[in-house]
Design a protein around this motif. Structure first.
Motif, PDB file in Angstrom:
ATOM      1  N   GLY A   1     -90.047 -81.707 -26.263  1.00 63.38           N
ATOM      2  CA  GLY A   1     -91.141 -81.019 -25.692  1.00 63.38           C
ATOM      3  C   GLY A   1     -91.055 -79.584 -25.794  1.00 63.38           C
ATOM      4  N   HIS A   2     -92.540 -78.835 -25.586  1.00 60.04           N
ATOM      5  CA  HIS A   2     -92.057 -76.922 -25.465  1.00 60.04           C
ATOM      6  C   HIS A   2     -92.098 -76.329 -24.240  1.00 60.04           C
ATOM      7  N   PHE A   3     -91.335 -75.749 -24.127  1.00 57.90           N
ATOM      8  CA  PHE A   3     -91.223 -74.872 -22.888  1.00 57.90           C
ATOM      9  C   PHE A   3     -90.261 -73.882 -23.082  1.00 57.90           C
ATOM     10  N   ALA A   4     -91.075 -72.616 -22.309  1.00 57.90           N
ATOM     11  CA  ALA A   4     -90.748 -71.600 -22.888  1.00 57.90           C
ATOM     12  C   ALA A   4     -91.193 -70.660 -21.047  1.00 57.90           C
ATOM     13  N   ALA A   5     -90.609 -69.582 -20.590  1.00 64.83           N
ATOM     14  CA  ALA A   5     -90.385 -69.074 -18.864  1.00 64.83           C
ATOM     15  C   ALA A   5     -90.578 -67.623 -19.255  1.00 64.83           C
ATOM     16  N   THR A   6     -91.624 -66.792 -19.169  1.00 61.90           N
ATOM     17  CA  THR A   6     -91.367 -65.169 -19.429  1.00 61.90           C
ATOM     18  C   THR A   6     -91.665 -64.354 -18.273  1.00 61.90           C
ATOM     19  N   THR A   7     -90.946 -63.341 -17.720  1.00 67.96           N
ATOM     20  CA  THR A   7     -91.338 -62.113 -17.144  1.00 67.96           C
ATOM     21  C   THR A   7     -91.654 -60.806 -17.677  1.00 67.96           C
ATOM     22  N   GLY A   8     -92.955 -61.226 -17.749  1.00 66.49           N
ATOM     23  CA  GLY A   8     -94.305 -60.797 -18.048  1.00 66.49           C
ATOM     24  C   GLY A   8     -94.682 -59.053 -17.914  1.00 66.49           C
ATOM     25  N   GLU A   9     -94.811 -59.655 -16.345  1.00 65.76           N
ATOM     26  CA  GLU A   9     -95.573 -58.221 -15.445  1.00 65.76           C
ATOM     27  C   GLU A   9     -94.003 -58.005 -14.574  1.00 65.76           C
ATOM     28  N   PHE A  10     -93.696 -56.496 -14.249  1.00 69.00           N
ATOM     29  CA  PHE A  10     -92.211 -55.930 -13.094  1.00 69.00           C
ATOM     30  C   PHE A  10     -92.401 -54.946 -12.487  1.00 69.00           C
ATOM     31  N   GLU A  11     -92.770 -54.464 -12.035  1.00 64.32           N
ATOM     32  CA  GLU A  11     -92.651 -53.179 -11.097  1.00 64.32           C
ATOM     33  C   GLU A  11     -92.040 -53.317 -10.113  1.00 64.32           C
ATOM     34  N   MET A  12     -91.379 -51.691  -9.984  1.00 65.29           N
ATOM     35  CA  MET A  12     -90.721 -51.608  -9.030  1.00 65.29           C
ATOM     36  C   MET A  12     -90.944 -50.099  -7.670  1.00 65.29           C
ATOM     37  N   TRP A  13     -90.070 -50.157  -6.744  1.00 66.37           N
ATOM     38  CA  TRP A  13     -90.761 -49.652  -6.370  1.00 66.37           C
ATOM     39  C   TRP A  13     -89.754 -48.362  -5.532  1.00 66.37           C
ATOM     40  N   PRO A  14     -89.710 -47.465  -4.362  1.00 64.20           N
ATOM     41  CA  PRO A  14     -90.696 -46.252  -5.209  1.00 64.20           C
ATOM     42  C   PRO A  14     -90.502 -46.095  -6.273  1.00 64.20           C
ATOM     43  N   ASN A  15     -89.210 -46.025  -7.361  1.00 62.73           N
ATOM     44  CA  ASN A  15     -89.497 -46.123  -8.576  1.00 62.73           C
ATOM     45  C   ASN A  15     -89.010 -44.669  -9.009  1.00 62.73           C
ATOM     46  N   ALA A  16     -88.396 -43.675  -8.241  1.00 62.14           N
ATOM     47  CA  ALA A  16     -87.510 -42.853  -8.293  1.00 62.14           C
ATOM     48  C   ALA A  16     -86.608 -42.726  -8.160  1.00 62.14           C
TER      49      ALA A  16
ATOM     50  N   LYS B   1     -88.434 -52.172  -3.600  1.00 61.18           N
ATOM     51  CA  LYS B   1     -89.220 -53.437  -3.542  1.00 61.18           C
ATOM     52  C   LYS B   1     -89.425 -54.506  -4.699  1.00 61.18           C
ATOM     53  N   VAL B   2     -89.304 -55.261  -5.817  1.00 63.01           N
ATOM     54  CA  VAL B   2     -90.154 -54.922  -6.960  1.00 63.01           C
ATOM     55  C   VAL B   2     -90.543 -56.424  -6.527  1.00 63.01           C
ATOM     56  N   ARG B   3     -92.293 -56.674  -7.684  1.00 57.06           N
ATOM     57  CA  ARG B   3     -92.684 -57.822  -8.228  1.00 57.06           C
ATOM     58  C   ARG B   3     -92.375 -58.245  -9.486  1.00 57.06           C
ATOM     59  N   MET B   4     -92.594 -59.575  -9.275  1.00 53.94           N
ATOM     60  CA  MET B   4     -92.477 -59.913 -11.021  1.00 53.94           C
ATOM     61  C   MET B   4     -93.817 -60.974 -11.105  1.00 53.94           C
ATOM     62  N   LEU B   5     -94.200 -61.086 -12.211  1.00 54.87           N
ATOM     63  CA  LEU B   5     -95.045 -62.417 -12.634  1.00 54.87           C
ATOM     64  C   LEU B   5     -94.301 -63.462 -13.993  1.00 54.87           C
ATOM     65  N   LEU B   6     -94.598 -64.212 -13.688  1.00 57.44           N
ATOM     66  CA  LEU B   6     -93.540 -65.164 -14.738  1.00 57.44           C
ATOM     67  C   LEU B   6     -94.742 -65.859 -15.661  1.00 57.44           C
ATOM     68  N   ASP B   7     -94.499 -65.753 -16.390  1.00 60.39           N
ATOM     69  CA  ASP B   7     -95.609 -67.057 -17.807  1.00 60.39           C
ATOM     70  C   ASP B   7     -94.705 -67.620 -17.815  1.00 60.39           C
ATOM     71  N   ILE B   8     -95.308 -69.390 -17.804  1.00 60.27           N
ATOM     72  CA  ILE B   8     -94.282 -70.161 -18.005  1.00 60.27           C
ATOM     73  C   ILE B   8     -95.775 -71.554 -18.245  1.00 60.27           C
ATOM     74  N   ARG B   9     -94.862 -71.926 -19.885  1.00 61.65           N
ATOM     75  CA  ARG B   9     -95.710 -72.707 -20.768  1.00 61.65           C
ATOM     76  C   ARG B   9     -94.884 -74.032 -20.921  1.00 61.65           C
ATOM     77  N   SER B  10     -95.762 -75.010 -20.439  1.00 62.35           N
ATOM     78  CA  SER B  10     -94.597 -76.232 -20.196  1.00 62.35           C
ATOM     79  C   SER B  10     -95.535 -77.267 -20.741  1.00 62.35           C
ATOM     80  N   GLU B  11     -95.799 -77.983 -21.784  1.00 60.49           N
ATOM     81  CA  GLU B  11     -95.613 -79.790 -21.894  1.00 60.49           C
ATOM     82  C   GLU B  11     -95.863 -80.606 -21.483  1.00 60.49           C
ATOM     83  N   HIS B  12     -94.668 -80.493 -20.932  1.00 56.56           N
ATOM     84  CA  HIS B  12     -94.488 -81.562 -19.613  1.00 56.56           C
ATOM     85  C   HIS B  12     -94.214 -81.291 -18.412  1.00 56.56           C
ATOM     86  N   ARG B  13     -95.255 -81.531 -17.239  1.00 59.75           N
ATOM     87  CA  ARG B  13     -95.681 -81.987 -15.886  1.00 59.75           C
ATOM     88  C   ARG B  13     -95.006 -81.178 -15.646  1.00 59.75           C
ATOM     89  N   ASP B  14     -93.582 -82.333 -15.977  1.00 54.83           N
ATOM     90  CA  ASP B  14     -92.050 -82.252 -15.331  1.00 54.83           C
ATOM     91  C   ASP B  14     -91.075 -81.521 -15.551  1.00 54.83           C
TER      92      ASP B  14
END
Length: 413
Positions: free
Chosen positions: A259-274, A281-294
Motif C-alpha cells: 500500500g502507498h504511504f508517504a509523509a513529508t515535512t512540507g512547511e517549517f517555521e522558526m522563531w525568532p529566526n536570528a 519555537k518551531v512550527r512544522m506542517l506534515l503532509d501524509i498520504r496513505s492508501e490504507h487508513r490503518d
C-alpha cells in the motif's frame, strides 16, 4: 514495439501542442484556471469537441462538457475527462493529456461507426489544481454536489469564486449532484517514476491516497547563542530536526509495506529566526498520504511516542500532533479496475496496479459513479515542473486502453 491503434497519435500530439502554445510566454507552461489564457484554452477545446460531433455546454459547476448521445437514453452516461488548467510553471501534460485522450476516444468511436448504448461525455473539469482562491478540484466537487457553499465567497484578484465560476460560464448558485453517470475514467501522467522504472505502459489505479495534514509545534527557550552552554539549552530547532528525521524514518518503514504511504515535512517555521539567538519555537506542517487508513493510525501513534522521547531528551515541550485536515483515501471501483486490466491485455499494454499519491478529479467522481484511472509514464517521474514530459506513443497507447475500456463498460454496465 509497433502497434496498430484505432486512435490517432498525430491528433493527440497536435492537440497537446496547441494547448501548450496557449501559455504565459514568460512562464511555460502556465494556464491557470479563471485566467484569460484558461478561457482561450477552453475555446480551443470547445471547437475541437464540436468538430468531433460532440454537443457542448458549460455545467453549473463551470465544467466544459461535450456529449455524444447513445442509443439508450435511459442507460445513463459514461464520462471521460481530466483538467486543462495548470500550476504556475506547470506542465504540458498534467491533466491536459487526460482531456485530449478523452476527446480522441470520442473521435475514434465516431470514425469506427460505433454507437454506444450509453451517452458518452468528455469533460474538462474546472480548477483541478490549487487555484488563485486557494482551493482545488472545484469543478469535480461541484459535479459531485459537495463543493462547500462558503467557498463561493473566497476572494482573489478582485473577484469572488462565485464570480470566477460565472466568468467561465457556470452558475454557482446551483449545485446539483449528477445521478446519471454510470462510470468515470481518467487518464493521467503518473507524476512518479514507477512505470518508467519498471518499463511498463499502464498503471491501473487502485485508490487515490488520502491526504492528512498535521501541525507540530516545538516550544523551547530563547537564549544568547554565544553565552548559553550547549548542555543548558532548550533548543527548539535542534529538537525539531530530530522530529523531521523521525518522520522520515517512520514513513520509510511504512512505505516498505503493501500500500502507498508517504509523509513529508512540507512547511517549517522558526522563531525568532536570528543568527545569535537559540531558537525558541518551531512550527512544522506534515503532509501524509496513505492508501490504507490503518497505516495512518500506526504512523501517528508511533510519531506521538517519538515526540515524547525527543521532548524529554532536549528539554523542550512538544504538543501532540494537531489535525489540520483529513481526507480519507478513495478506492477505485472493482469492476472498472478489472475492465481496465482486461483492456490492457487486449491492447498488449504492459500494466500493473498501483495507488495514486496525488489527488485527482476522479476522487470526487468516485462519490457519484464507478470510477477508475489509468496512469502513463512521464520522464523521470517529473511533474509540476517545466521539464514534465510524456512520450506521445505512451499517451496514444493509454487512449487505446481507454477506448477498449469504454466499449467493454458499455456492454457490462
Amino acid at each position: 514495439m509497433s502497434r496498430n491503434l484505432a486512435v490517432s497519435a498525430e491528433r493527440i500530439a497536435a492537440d497537446i501542442d496547441a494547448l501548450a502554445a496557449i501559455t504565459d510566454p514568460d512562464r511555460p507552461w502556465t494556464r491557470r484556471a479563471f485566467s484569460d489564457l484558461f478561457l482561450e484554452g477552453r475555446a480551443y477545446l470547445e471547437r475541437e469537441f464540436r468538430a468531433a460531433g460532440l454537443e457542448t455546454r458549460i455545467d453549473t459547476a463551470g465544467n466544459l462538457i461535450g456529449r455524444r448521445i447513445g442509443k439508450n437514453r435511459s442507460a445513463g452516461t459514461i464520462m471521460l475527462g481530466s483538467h486543462s488548467d495548470t500550476v504556475p510553471d506547470g506542465g504540458r501534460f498534467d491533466g491536459i493529456a487526460g482531456v485530449v485522450v478523452a476527446l480522441e476516444v470520442a473521435r475514434a468511436l465516431a470514425e469506427a461507426g460505433i454507437e454506444l448504448e450509453h451517452d458518452l461525455e468528455v469533460t474538462d473539469f474546472l480548477a483541478e489544481e490549487v487555484s488563485i482562491f486557494g482551493v482545488s478540484c472545484i469543478g469535480s466537487r461541484g459535479m459531485a454536489g459537495i463543493r462547500p457553499d462558503e467557498w463561493l465567497g473566497r476572494t482573489a484578484e478582485g473577484m469572488t469564486l462565485a464570480e470566477g465560476i460565472e466568468k467561465v460560464g457556470g452558475t454557482p448558485a446551483l449545485q446539483i449532484a449528477r445521478d446519471d453517470i454510470r462510470a468515470f475514467l481518467e487518464l493521467h501522467i503518473e507524476q512518479g517514476p514507477v512505470l518508467e522504472g519498471e518499463k511498463l505502459d499502464i498503471g491501473v489505479v487502485t485508490a487515490i491516497a488520502g491526504i492528512t495534514r498535521v501541525e507540530i509545534i516545538v516550544e523551547g527557550r530563547a537564549d544568547h547563542a554565544g553565552t548559553t552552554p550547549m548542555g543548558r539549552r532548550a533548543d527548539a530547532l535542534g529538537a525539531a530536526a530530530h522530529v523531521v528525521l523521525a518522520v522520515e524514518t517512520l514513513a520509510g518503514e511504512l512505505a516498505a509495506t503493501p500500500g502507498h504511504f508517504a509523509a513529508t515535512t512540507g512547511e517549517f517555521e522558526m522563531w525568532p529566526n536570528a543568527a545569535n539567538v537559540v531558537p525558541s519555537k518551531v512550527r512544522m506542517l506534515l503532509d501524509i498520504r496513505s492508501e490504507h487508513r490503518d497505516d495512518l493510525g500506526e504512523f501517528l501513534s508511533a510519531l506521538s511516542s517519538c515526540l515524547e522521547g525527543i521532548a524529554l531528551d532536549h528539554g523542550v515541550a512538544i504538543a501532540p500532533p494537531r489535525l489540520v485536515s483529513d481526507n480519507p483515501a478513495m478506492p477505485m471501483d472493482t469492476l472498472v479496475m478489472a475492465t481496465l486490466d482486461a483492456a490492457c491485455e487486449t491492447t498488449g499494454a504492459g500494466h500493473r496496479r498501483m495507488a495514486s499519491g496525488a489527488g485527482h478529479d476522479a476522487a470526487f467522481m468516485a462519490r457519484i459513479a464507478k470510477a477508475g484511472m489509468v496512469f502513463i509514464s512521464c520522464r523521470e517521474g517529473r511533474s509540476h515542473a517545466p521539464e514534465e514530459f510524456a512520450e506521445n506513443a505512451d499517451i496514444a497507447l493509454g487512449a487505446e486502453v481507454l477506448l477498449e475500456a469504454v466499449k467493454r463498460l458499455d456492454m457490462e454496465l
